[in-house]
Design a protein around this motif. Sequence first.
Motif, short mmCIF file in Angstrom:
data_model
loop_
_atom_site.label_atom_id
_atom_site.label_comp_id
_atom_site.label_asym_id
_atom_site.label_seq_id
_atom_site.Cartn_x
_atom_site.Cartn_y
_atom_site.Cartn_z
N UNK A 1 19.76 -8.09 -9.65
CA UNK A 1 19.57 -9.47 -9.17
C UNK A 1 20.91 -10.13 -8.84
N UNK A 2 21.89 -9.32 -8.45
CA UNK A 2 23.23 -9.84 -8.18
C UNK A 2 23.24 -10.95 -7.13
N UNK B 1 34.99 -18.05 -5.37
CA UNK B 1 33.92 -18.07 -4.37
C UNK B 1 32.72 -17.27 -4.86
N UNK B 2 31.60 -17.54 -4.24
CA UNK B 2 30.37 -16.81 -4.55
C UNK B 2 30.55 -15.32 -4.25
N UNK B 3 31.29 -15.02 -3.19
CA UNK B 3 31.55 -13.62 -2.84
C UNK B 3 32.33 -12.90 -3.93
N UNK C 1 26.02 -18.55 -11.12
CA UNK C 1 27.19 -18.20 -11.93
C UNK C 1 28.47 -18.81 -11.36
N UNK C 2 28.59 -18.82 -10.04
CA UNK C 2 29.76 -19.43 -9.39
C UNK C 2 29.84 -20.90 -9.75
N UNK C 3 28.71 -21.60 -9.70
CA UNK C 3 28.70 -23.04 -10.05
C UNK C 3 29.09 -23.25 -11.51
N UNK D 1 29.88 -12.20 -6.76
CA UNK D 1 28.99 -11.13 -6.30
C UNK D 1 29.69 -9.77 -6.42
N UNK D 2 30.95 -9.71 -5.99
CA UNK D 2 31.73 -8.47 -6.05
C UNK D 2 31.91 -8.01 -7.49
N UNK D 3 32.19 -8.92 -8.40
CA UNK D 3 32.38 -8.57 -9.81
C UNK D 3 31.07 -8.03 -10.40
N UNK D 4 29.96 -8.71 -10.09
CA UNK D 4 28.66 -8.24 -10.60
C UNK D 4 28.36 -6.84 -10.06
#
Length: 108
Positions: free
Chosen positions: A63-64, A33-35, A71-73, A38-41
Amino acid sequence: MGSTSDSTEDLLNYIDTLTTNNKEDGFRLCNISCDEVYHVIKNLRSDCSTGPNKIPAKYIKLVDNILAGPLTKIINSSIDLTMFPEAWKISRISPIPKNEIPMKDEDL
């Protein structure tokens, strides 16, 4: 498999009991997931060296929210197509000696 070494026949019999690695029984990557991205970044270590792009983690973190979607895509497309982007196969290796006076090859 105990603490003593097993015979070759026992080992081969054990291997025969293992399942084959196909898409139904074996290892599969799941989409993310995008979340998660985002959490990893957000949790990237800022004290590590940069990758081949030479962009420090502190700038990526700025710019996370913009990077997480694209990045998710890319990651999910890579999983769906079972292909890893060529650009992501490039690495920069910087050996760090563990002793104060590194030895030369001829000293080994």
